[in-house]
Design a protein around this motif. Structure first.
Motif, PDB file in Angstrom:
ATOM      1  N   LYS A   1     -86.375  74.748 -18.238  1.00 54.22           N
ATOM      2  CA  LYS A   1     -86.147  73.980 -18.994  1.00 54.22           C
ATOM      3  C   LYS A   1     -85.497  73.760 -20.340  1.00 54.22           C
ATOM      4  O   LYS A   1     -84.554  72.609 -19.864  1.00 54.22           O
ATOM      5  CB  LYS A   1     -87.580  73.771 -19.337  1.00 54.22           C
ATOM      6  CG  LYS A   1     -87.535  71.822 -19.803  1.00 54.22           C
ATOM      7  CD  LYS A   1     -89.135  71.729 -20.090  1.00 54.22           C
ATOM      8  CE  LYS A   1     -88.925  70.597 -20.627  1.00 54.22           C
ATOM      9  NZ  LYS A   1     -89.783  69.573 -20.065  1.00 54.22           N
ATOM     10  N   ASN A   2     -84.455  74.539 -20.968  1.00 50.21           N
ATOM     11  CA  ASN A   2     -83.496  74.169 -22.061  1.00 50.21           C
ATOM     12  C   ASN A   2     -82.880  74.755 -21.209  1.00 50.21           C
ATOM     13  O   ASN A   2     -81.852  73.874 -22.539  1.00 50.21           O
ATOM     14  CB  ASN A   2     -84.600  74.860 -22.967  1.00 50.21           C
ATOM     15  CG  ASN A   2     -85.810  74.597 -23.686  1.00 50.21           C
ATOM     16  OD1 ASN A   2     -86.096  72.782 -23.503  1.00 50.21           O
ATOM     17  ND2 ASN A   2     -87.007  75.116 -23.967  1.00 50.21           N
ATOM     18  N   TYR A   3     -82.141  76.077 -20.853  1.00 51.81           N
ATOM     19  CA  TYR A   3     -81.157  76.578 -20.632  1.00 51.81           C
ATOM     20  C   TYR A   3     -80.721  76.045 -19.585  1.00 51.81           C
ATOM     21  O   TYR A   3     -79.187  75.424 -18.690  1.00 51.81           O
ATOM     22  CB  TYR A   3     -81.492  78.083 -20.617  1.00 51.81           C
ATOM     23  CG  TYR A   3     -81.428  77.881 -22.066  1.00 51.81           C
ATOM     24  CD1 TYR A   3     -80.313  77.864 -23.183  1.00 51.81           C
ATOM     25  CD2 TYR A   3     -82.836  78.132 -22.988  1.00 51.81           C
ATOM     26  CE1 TYR A   3     -80.533  79.039 -24.548  1.00 51.81           C
ATOM     27  CE2 TYR A   3     -83.051  78.741 -24.144  1.00 51.81           C
ATOM     28  CZ  TYR A   3     -82.219  78.725 -25.747  1.00 51.81           C
ATOM     29  OH  TYR A   3     -82.308  78.482 -26.510  1.00 51.81           O
ATOM     30  N   LEU A   4     -81.815  77.112 -17.910  1.00 46.94           N
ATOM     31  CA  LEU A   4     -80.977  77.251 -16.619  1.00 46.94           C
ATOM     32  C   LEU A   4     -80.914  75.662 -16.068  1.00 46.94           C
ATOM     33  O   LEU A   4     -79.950  75.244 -15.934  1.00 46.94           O
ATOM     34  CB  LEU A   4     -82.146  77.504 -16.254  1.00 46.94           C
ATOM     35  CG  LEU A   4     -82.302  79.560 -16.471  1.00 46.94           C
ATOM     36  CD1 LEU A   4     -83.314  79.443 -16.041  1.00 46.94           C
ATOM     37  CD2 LEU A   4     -81.214  79.819 -16.941  1.00 46.94           C
ATOM     38  N   ILE A   5     -81.855  74.474 -15.871  1.00 45.97           N
ATOM     39  CA  ILE A   5     -81.427  73.248 -15.836  1.00 45.97           C
ATOM     40  C   ILE A   5     -80.389  72.672 -16.293  1.00 45.97           C
ATOM     41  O   ILE A   5     -79.667  72.398 -15.292  1.00 45.97           O
ATOM     42  CB  ILE A   5     -82.912  72.493 -15.751  1.00 45.97           C
ATOM     43  CG1 ILE A   5     -83.726  73.570 -14.943  1.00 45.97           C
ATOM     44  CG2 ILE A   5     -82.429  71.233 -15.219  1.00 45.97           C
ATOM     45  CD1 ILE A   5     -85.378  72.682 -14.623  1.00 45.97           C
ATOM     46  N   PRO A   6     -80.307  72.611 -17.636  1.00 48.95           N
ATOM     47  CA  PRO A   6     -79.062  71.924 -18.834  1.00 48.95           C
ATOM     48  C   PRO A   6     -78.042  72.123 -18.078  1.00 48.95           C
ATOM     49  O   PRO A   6     -76.933  71.469 -17.259  1.00 48.95           O
ATOM     50  CB  PRO A   6     -79.639  71.602 -19.748  1.00 48.95           C
ATOM     51  CG  PRO A   6     -80.433  72.095 -19.768  1.00 48.95           C
ATOM     52  CD  PRO A   6     -81.535  72.935 -19.052  1.00 48.95           C
TER      53      PRO A   6
ATOM     54  N   ILE B   1     -83.757  77.128  -9.019  1.00 50.04           N
ATOM     55  CA  ILE B   1     -83.303  76.030  -9.384  1.00 50.04           C
ATOM     56  C   ILE B   1     -81.538  75.268  -8.872  1.00 50.04           C
ATOM     57  O   ILE B   1     -82.247  73.713  -8.774  1.00 50.04           O
ATOM     58  CB  ILE B   1     -82.793  75.621 -11.166  1.00 50.04           C
ATOM     59  CG1 ILE B   1     -84.594  76.120 -11.420  1.00 50.04           C
ATOM     60  CG2 ILE B   1     -83.107  74.407 -11.826  1.00 50.04           C
ATOM     61  CD1 ILE B   1     -85.716  75.582 -11.736  1.00 50.04           C
ATOM     62  N   ALA B   2     -80.520  75.620  -8.934  1.00 49.82           N
ATOM     63  CA  ALA B   2     -79.759  74.644  -8.378  1.00 49.82           C
ATOM     64  C   ALA B   2     -79.656  74.910  -6.562  1.00 49.82           C
ATOM     65  O   ALA B   2     -79.146  73.395  -6.793  1.00 49.82           O
ATOM     66  CB  ALA B   2     -78.671  76.082  -8.144  1.00 49.82           C
ATOM     67  N   SER B   3     -80.659  75.307  -6.129  1.00 49.88           N
ATOM     68  CA  SER B   3     -81.117  75.130  -4.768  1.00 49.88           C
ATOM     69  C   SER B   3     -81.625  73.464  -4.795  1.00 49.88           C
ATOM     70  O   SER B   3     -80.794  72.937  -3.817  1.00 49.88           O
ATOM     71  CB  SER B   3     -81.547  75.709  -3.848  1.00 49.88           C
ATOM     72  OG  SER B   3     -82.263  75.413  -2.450  1.00 49.88           O
ATOM     73  N   ILE B   4     -82.539  73.159  -5.966  1.00 42.53           N
ATOM     74  CA  ILE B   4     -83.214  72.163  -5.866  1.00 42.53           C
ATOM     75  C   ILE B   4     -82.079  71.324  -6.190  1.00 42.53           C
ATOM     76  O   ILE B   4     -82.448  70.157  -5.731  1.00 42.53           O
ATOM     77  CB  ILE B   4     -84.039  72.183  -6.841  1.00 42.53           C
ATOM     78  CG1 ILE B   4     -85.307  72.961  -6.285  1.00 42.53           C
ATOM     79  CG2 ILE B   4     -84.868  70.856  -6.870  1.00 42.53           C
ATOM     80  CD1 ILE B   4     -86.225  73.600  -7.385  1.00 42.53           C
ATOM     81  N   ILE B   5     -81.272  71.412  -7.261  1.00 43.09           N
ATOM     82  CA  ILE B   5     -80.209  70.558  -7.984  1.00 43.09           C
ATOM     83  C   ILE B   5     -79.317  69.789  -6.111  1.00 43.09           C
ATOM     84  O   ILE B   5     -79.384  68.448  -6.434  1.00 43.09           O
ATOM     85  CB  ILE B   5     -79.863  70.861  -8.628  1.00 43.09           C
ATOM     86  CG1 ILE B   5     -80.598  70.413  -9.664  1.00 43.09           C
ATOM     87  CG2 ILE B   5     -78.435  70.106  -9.093  1.00 43.09           C
ATOM     88  CD1 ILE B   5     -80.201  71.449 -11.713  1.00 43.09           C
TER      89      ILE B   5
END
Ligand code: ADP
Length: 771
Positions: A501-506, A546-550
């Motif tokens: 939540k705090n590092y990978l997604i941003p 996460i990268a794939s979802i984005i």
């Protein structure tokens, strides 16, 4: 008069020897000789020619003249000016001087005529062949190819003549010739010739060899000179000569401009001189240039200034990484000490943990925080010492080792140098790379690190080395001793959630160039990705998912013209598809012979159910499923323990091993597991099966066992606990000696799991089995 004796005048010869069958002309000047000549012309034109022993004697006595000579026929006479006569004679037969009849006014002598025998025996034939062969060789070596025509066919049947003909052609001193002439017996004569020929051939061979070498040298030098001159002209025409001169000038300027240590400067100048003296296009010049480039590009004196502000450094580290407290604290400590004592040598940290837990990226952050350049070098698969320390320059295509390579990349002599995968280094016959690495990491030695290629000492003592490894098991002990080990273990789902939540997604949003209010994730969706789409200790795959979802969300925003996307569980599942992981879940009911163990793998912890069953038989122990060697040993030790102690446990028949076989099975899992931590699990399963007592379904356990039933400590407690917790277990039995590791267990796990400490198997069984 006897048939073999003749009386004829004698003329002494100076410096020549005449053989029978030989034609010779010589000049006669001495009065005595002229008179002898006249006498001969009157009496049958025969003269006895014999050589003087000393060339210089003007008026020879009979002692000065050899006794063996040749009876010759005078063929021609020619008056020359200055009162000399040129005579042409042909040798007829050998003669031995028997008596001087008159000495004045000329020599008149009695000669015994020697007739050569015509008998040719086998020995003689062999000698003839050899002599002929050697003679051809001799003539060839002396550069005369006409030897074939000298020897006529019938010479072969007349060995005396053959020998004398050959003798006439030998270019040897007079003494040797006289020796041949003295040999009246044909065999002796042939042998003498043979020995002279052999000797002469050897001399000629040596002469020729020397001659060829001298000639070759001259030829090659001339050729090189010629080619070089041509090349100069061509280069001049093309303007390349200038270029080479410019290149040398450029190197010179560089050497002077760079602030190089004395030894480096001297070496560079030495190499530059060599460069000037070798051909512009020679391989050597290429090698020298590459070497010069290397030593001139190394940051001998380039240093970055450390950021010693502890607060600042801590901020950067916290901002970029969640958790990893030990690593961060150690770096802050290092800085604190450095603030006090300026000359602190770099510590060597070794971050050990599964892949994707942030070892590499925290190292990068440390470099950033300290304001040091960062360089990373993987040691995985290195087997050859030369990869660390370089190849000597004598090898074609040699290069420096990875350390110097990294320093060049770093562009400063105090970078943060990350040596990745130090546990994956190999060993082979070309030396031990670990030994070379020891020298690199040893602060006592590494201020004079010498690469085989560079051949100059480089000071590595300012480098901050950080190494990473997945496991300590394969790192040689001396290397471990030299480093400070910091364990970076896997993350719990909660920790992963925070990191995500705090590092990978941003970070991923930023990398994909999209504002963070456009795509939002629900917490549940993040947990779904963590628990159902990844199976790892670290967060590398999580970051990928996460990268794939984005990316998929961005596509949807554009294609469907949407303002923003909210990723909830359904959306996440629809983006990522149905390839989900399922975990072993704890059984919902208690069973006989089924025990939940725990295992550690390079990918983190996992559960390890073990099953045991008994059947009628004769005490055989059968092992099937995913068992490695260590686990098989554990099973056998466990079985022995149970047999030895069966009386202690109610419900186990005393002679069970006479009537039953025992079967242990480890059901197949995704990842093979092996290790010394399944002993207690095996025994519990066996005792349960034999005593028909059920095992509590909510209990998991780990620990190795001795034959006396002591429980030994294990590694990877945190990972194992996480795996058991994930499977829904609420009671974990662990070795008592692992109590100290409990403080590393995340709070959320500790609050929901009951840990039982066991120092012997009885405690384990008491807590695991139903009464
Ligand atoms: P390792 O070197 O241990 O294999 P990496 O350093 O390559 O792992 O980490 C993989 C990814 O996970 C990186 O993008 C890294 O930033 C991220 N990551 C891992 N641990 C953390 C953490 N504690 N906080 C933030 N990001 C992390």
């Amino acid at each position: 008069m006897d048939k073999n004796l003749e009386v004829i005048p004698l003329i002494p010869l100076r410096g020549v020897t005449i053989f029978p069958y030989m034609v010779l002309h010589f000049d006669v000047g001495r009065e005595k000789s002229k008179l002898a000549l006249e006498e001969a012309m009157i009496n049958g034109q025969k003269v006895f020619l014999s050589s003087q022993k000393e060339y210089v004697v003007e008026e020879p006595n009979k002692e000065d003249i050899f006794e063996t000579g040749t009876i010759c026929t005078i063929k021609q006479m020619l008056k020359l000016p200055e009162n000399t006569i040129r005579v042409l004679v042909e040798g007829e037969k050998r003669g031995i001087l028997k008596e001087y009849l008159e000495e004045k006014p000329f020599f008149k002598v009695k000669i015994e005529v020697i007739e050569d025998s015509k008998d040719v025996d086998d020995n003689c034939k062999a000698l003839i062949r050899l002599v002929v062969k050697k003679f051809h060789e001799y003539m060839n070596l002396s550069g005369d190819n006409g030897s074939e025509s000298i020897i006529e066919l019938d010479d072969m049947d007349n060995p005396g003549r053959l020998a004398d003909t050959i003798s006439a052609y030998l270019e040897v001193d007079q003494n040797k010739k006289q020796q041949i002439l003295d040999a009246c017996k044909i065999e002796d004569r042939l042998e003498k010739i043979l020995s002279i020929l052999a000797n002469e051939i050897e001399i000629l061979k040596i002469e020729n060899k020397i001659g060829i070498e001298v000639k070759n040298n001259i030829d090659k030098n001339q050729k090189d000179y010629y080619l070089r001159e041509q090349l100069k002209i061509i280069q001049n025409e093309l303007g390349e000569d200038d270029r080479n001169k410019k290149e040398i000038k450029k190197y010179k300027e560089k050497i002077l401009k760079r602030k190089l240590p004395k030894q480096v400067k001297e070496k560079a100048i030495y190499e530059l001189d060599r460069l000037k003296n070798c051909g512009d296009y020679s391989t050597e010049s290429g090698i020298i240039k590459t070497y010069l480039d290397w030593i001139l590009d190394l940051p001998w004196n380039v240093k970055t200034k450390d950021n010693l502000n502890i607060k600042n450094v801590r901020n950067v580290l916290e901002k970029e990484h969640y958790g990893l407290k030990d690593v961060k604290d150690r770096i802050i400590e290092y800085l604190a000490v450095k603030n006090v004592s300026k000359s602190l040598k770099g510590p060597i940290l070794c971050l050990v943990g599964p892949p994707g837990v942030g070892k590499t990226s925290i190292a990068k952050s440390i470099a950033k925080a300290l304001n040091r350049n960062f360089v990373r070098m993987s040691l995985g698969g290195i087997r050859d010492e030369a990869e660390i320390r370089g190849h000597r320059r004598t090898y074609v295509g040699s290069i420096p080792g990875r350390i110097i390579y990294g320093i060049k990349e770093a562009k400063s002599n105090n970078p943060l140098f990350l040596l990745d995968e130090i546990d994956k280094m190999g060993l082979d016959f070309k030396g031990n790379p670990a030994d070379a690495l020891l020298e690199v990491l040893d602060s006592e030695q590494n201020n004079t690190f010498r690469d085989h290629y560079i051949e100059l000492d480089f000071d590595l003592s300012n480098v901050l080395f950080i190494t990473t490894a997945n496991t300590l098991d394969t790192i040689p002990m001396p290397l471990i001793d030299r480093m400070e080990i910091i364990q970076v273990s896997g993350y719990t789902s909660e920790e992963k959630f925070h990191i995500c939540k705090n590092y990978l997604i941003p970070r991923q949003l930023k990398e994909n160039g999209i504002k963070d209010d456009k795509i939002k994730f629900s917490d549940a969706a993040i947990y779904t990705v963590i628990d159902n789409y990844t199976r790892e200790s670290g967060v590398r795959n999580l970051e990928r998912k996460i990268a794939s979802i984005i990316r998929k969300s961005i596509t949807e925003i554009i294609e469907k013209n949407k303002q923003k996307i909210f990723v909830n569980v359904t959306k996440a599942k629809s983006y990522l598809g149905s390839d989900m992981f399922t975990y072993d879940k704890a059984d919902m009911e208690d069973r006989v012979g089924v025990v939940m163990g725990m295992a550690w793998t390079a990918y983190g912890g996992d559960t390890l159910p073990i099953e045991a069953a008994i059947m009628p038989g004769k005490g055989r122990l059968e092992l099937t499923g995913q068992l490695g060697d260590v686990m098989k040993e554990s099973a056998k030790a466990g079985y022995s323990y149970v047999r030895a102690n069966c009386k202690k446990y109610s419900g186990i028949e005393k002679d069970f091993y006479k009537n039953y076989d025992l079967h242990i099975h480890v059901p197949e899992g995704a990842i093979p597991k092996d290790g010394p931590s399944a002993g207690v699990t095996m025994i519990t399963a066996m005792v349960s099966a034999l005593s028909k007592k059920k095992v509590k379904h909510n209990v998991a356990m780990t620990g190795e066992i001795t034959l006396t039933g002591r429980v030994l400590p294990i590694g990877g407690l945190k990972e194992k606990s996480l795996a058991a917790y994930r499977a829904g277990i609420d009671t974990i039995i662990i070795p008592k000696d692992n109590e100290k590791d409990l403080k590393k267990i995340p709070k959320d796990v500790k609050s929901k799991v009951n840990y039982i400490l066991a120092d012997n198997i009885d405690t384990v069984l008491k807590n695991a089995l139903m009464n």
